[in-house]
Motif scaffolding. Structure first.
Motif, PDB file in Angstrom:
ATOM      1  N   PRO A  26      -5.214  92.550 -63.038  1.00  0.00           N
ATOM      2  CA  PRO A  26      -6.264  92.854 -62.059  1.00  0.00           C
ATOM      3  C   PRO A  26      -6.704  94.306 -62.180  1.00  0.00           C
ATOM      4  O   PRO A  26      -5.945  95.164 -62.644  1.00  0.00           O
ATOM      5  CB  PRO A  26      -5.577  92.592 -60.716  1.00  0.00           C
ATOM      6  CG  PRO A  26      -4.123  92.773 -61.006  1.00  0.00           C
ATOM      7  CD  PRO A  26      -3.919  92.288 -62.409  1.00  0.00           C
ATOM      8  N   ASP A  46      -7.664  95.305 -51.832  1.00  0.00           N
ATOM      9  CA  ASP A  46      -6.961  94.072 -51.503  1.00  0.00           C
ATOM     10  C   ASP A  46      -7.367  93.693 -50.082  1.00  0.00           C
ATOM     11  O   ASP A  46      -7.216  94.497 -49.156  1.00  0.00           O
ATOM     12  CB  ASP A  46      -5.444  94.258 -51.577  1.00  0.00           C
ATOM     13  CG  ASP A  46      -4.938  94.368 -53.006  1.00  0.00           C
ATOM     14  OD1 ASP A  46      -5.593  93.811 -53.909  1.00  0.00           O
ATOM     15  OD2 ASP A  46      -3.890  95.008 -53.219  1.00  0.00           O
ATOM     16  N   THR A  47      -7.893  92.477 -49.885  1.00  0.00           N
ATOM     17  CA  THR A  47      -8.326  92.085 -48.552  1.00  0.00           C
ATOM     18  C   THR A  47      -7.143  92.009 -47.593  1.00  0.00           C
ATOM     19  O   THR A  47      -6.024  91.702 -48.010  1.00  0.00           O
ATOM     20  CB  THR A  47      -9.041  90.721 -48.585  1.00  0.00           C
ATOM     21  OG1 THR A  47      -8.117  89.716 -49.040  1.00  0.00           O
ATOM     22  CG2 THR A  47     -10.250  90.752 -49.505  1.00  0.00           C
ATOM     23  N   THR A  50      -5.327  86.457 -46.570  1.00  0.00           N
ATOM     24  CA  THR A  50      -5.061  85.669 -47.777  1.00  0.00           C
ATOM     25  C   THR A  50      -5.790  84.332 -47.783  1.00  0.00           C
ATOM     26  O   THR A  50      -6.136  83.826 -48.852  1.00  0.00           O
ATOM     27  CB  THR A  50      -3.551  85.401 -47.926  1.00  0.00           C
ATOM     28  OG1 THR A  50      -3.070  84.734 -46.750  1.00  0.00           O
ATOM     29  CG2 THR A  50      -2.788  86.707 -48.129  1.00  0.00           C
ATOM     30  N   ARG A  51      -6.024  83.744 -46.589  1.00  0.00           N
ATOM     31  CA  ARG A  51      -6.648  82.423 -46.546  1.00  0.00           C
ATOM     32  C   ARG A  51      -7.666  82.327 -45.413  1.00  0.00           C
ATOM     33  O   ARG A  51      -7.742  81.318 -44.698  1.00  0.00           O
ATOM     34  CB  ARG A  51      -5.583  81.327 -46.374  1.00  0.00           C
ATOM     35  CG  ARG A  51      -4.574  81.256 -47.504  1.00  0.00           C
ATOM     36  CD  ARG A  51      -3.585  80.119 -47.294  1.00  0.00           C
ATOM     37  NE  ARG A  51      -4.229  78.825 -47.259  1.00  0.00           N
ATOM     38  CZ  ARG A  51      -4.539  78.125 -48.345  1.00  0.00           C
ATOM     39  NH1 ARG A  51      -4.262  78.615 -49.542  1.00  0.00           N
ATOM     40  NH2 ARG A  51      -5.115  76.948 -48.242  1.00  0.00           N
ATOM     41  N   SER A  62     -10.705  86.455 -51.142  1.00  0.00           N
ATOM     42  CA  SER A  62      -9.462  87.091 -50.728  1.00  0.00           C
ATOM     43  C   SER A  62      -8.738  87.629 -51.944  1.00  0.00           C
ATOM     44  O   SER A  62      -9.116  87.376 -53.079  1.00  0.00           O
ATOM     45  CB  SER A  62      -8.568  86.096 -49.976  1.00  0.00           C
ATOM     46  OG  SER A  62      -8.219  85.015 -50.818  1.00  0.00           O
ATOM     47  N   GLY A  63      -7.668  88.375 -51.688  1.00  0.00           N
ATOM     48  CA  GLY A  63      -6.940  88.993 -52.791  1.00  0.00           C
ATOM     49  C   GLY A  63      -7.615  90.295 -53.200  1.00  0.00           C
ATOM     50  O   GLY A  63      -8.219  90.986 -52.385  1.00  0.00           O
ATOM     51  N   ARG A  64      -7.527  90.608 -54.462  1.00  0.00           N
ATOM     52  CA  ARG A  64      -8.144  91.845 -54.962  1.00  0.00           C
ATOM     53  C   ARG A  64      -9.606  91.577 -55.310  1.00  0.00           C
ATOM     54  O   ARG A  64      -9.916  90.700 -56.105  1.00  0.00           O
ATOM     55  CB  ARG A  64      -7.389  92.380 -56.173  1.00  0.00           C
ATOM     56  CG  ARG A  64      -7.893  93.746 -56.627  1.00  0.00           C
ATOM     57  CD  ARG A  64      -6.838  94.488 -57.427  1.00  0.00           C
ATOM     58  NE  ARG A  64      -5.640  94.748 -56.621  1.00  0.00           N
ATOM     59  CZ  ARG A  64      -4.590  95.449 -57.052  1.00  0.00           C
ATOM     60  NH1 ARG A  64      -4.588  95.953 -58.282  1.00  0.00           N
ATOM     61  NH2 ARG A  64      -3.547  95.634 -56.273  1.00  0.00           N
TER      62      ARG A  64
END
Length: 215
Positions: A26, A46-47, A50-51, A62-64
């Protein structure tokens, strides 16, 4: 029979020996030399969830994620699009919210179905931490979530909405509109506490879920 056997062996050796490709790493998280210079509109972050999902079930990015400025010199927002969902970010205000002597940033995330009036706005306060490089050398500052504040139901038939929000030393002041038989506005203050983080002086009437952070 020999021909059949030979045909089975005749697959290219290179295809049989090909190794699976390693997943790409990433992109690095964004840092800046000063806190004021951090470019939220073009940052890799990074948010805080996650979901997270919208009311209609669409999953938010979501994620990076790496944001890109929507319109240079014309917009305060950066955006990232994944599938049918668009995530936008905007710096709203700066103040020493947790009273540690350093500036914190009030940040607005807006997740919506691309080109549709369906979505949520989430407001967070970020603090900044120092990042060290080789041999302890100073590399820059990187934002880190301090706490979630509250949200807006971003839709044409939205049930609650933020009409004004400001960060100040020791807290965040919010004015929110609530849909009801007779709609009304509520002034609330989220005060910083060392034990519990930001705590509102009162829940939002009818929709206390407005203060629930996306997961």
């Amino acid at each position: 029979m020999v021909a059949a056997a030979v045909g089975g062996i005749a697959a290219p050796a290179s295809a049989a020996a090909a190794a699976p490709q390693a997943p790409s790493s990433p992109p690095p998280l964004t840092t800046s030399r000063t806190i004021d210079a951090f470019d939220w509109k073009n940052a890799t972050l990074d948010t805080p969830w996650t979901r997270a999902r919208l009311r209609d079930g669409l999953r938010c990015p979501s994620g990076r994620v790496t944001f890109r400025e929507v319109a240079p010199d014309e917009s305060d927002y950066g955006q990232v699009i994944r599938g049918r969902a668009t995530l936008l970010v905007r710096k709203v205000d700066t103040a020493d919210v947790n009273r540690d002597g350093r500036p914190d940033v009030l940040v607005h995330f807006l997740c919506q179905r691309t080109n549709k009036d369906v979505g949520y706005s989430w407001y967070y306060v970020y603090t900044f931490t120092k990042v060290r490089g080789y041999h302890g050398s100073f590399k820059g500052y990187r934002p880190q979530v301090l706490d979630f504040v509250t949200s807006s139901d971003f839709a044409s038939n939205g049930r609650w909405n933020i009409t004004a929000i400001d960060a100040r030393r020791g807290g965040v002041d919010v004015e929110q509109w609530v849909r009801a038989r007779r709609s009304f506005t509520v002034d609330r203050t989220f005060r910083w506490t060392e034990r519990w983080g930001l705590v509102p002086n009162r829940p939002l009437p009818i929709h206390p879920e407005a203060d629930r952070a996306p997961r």
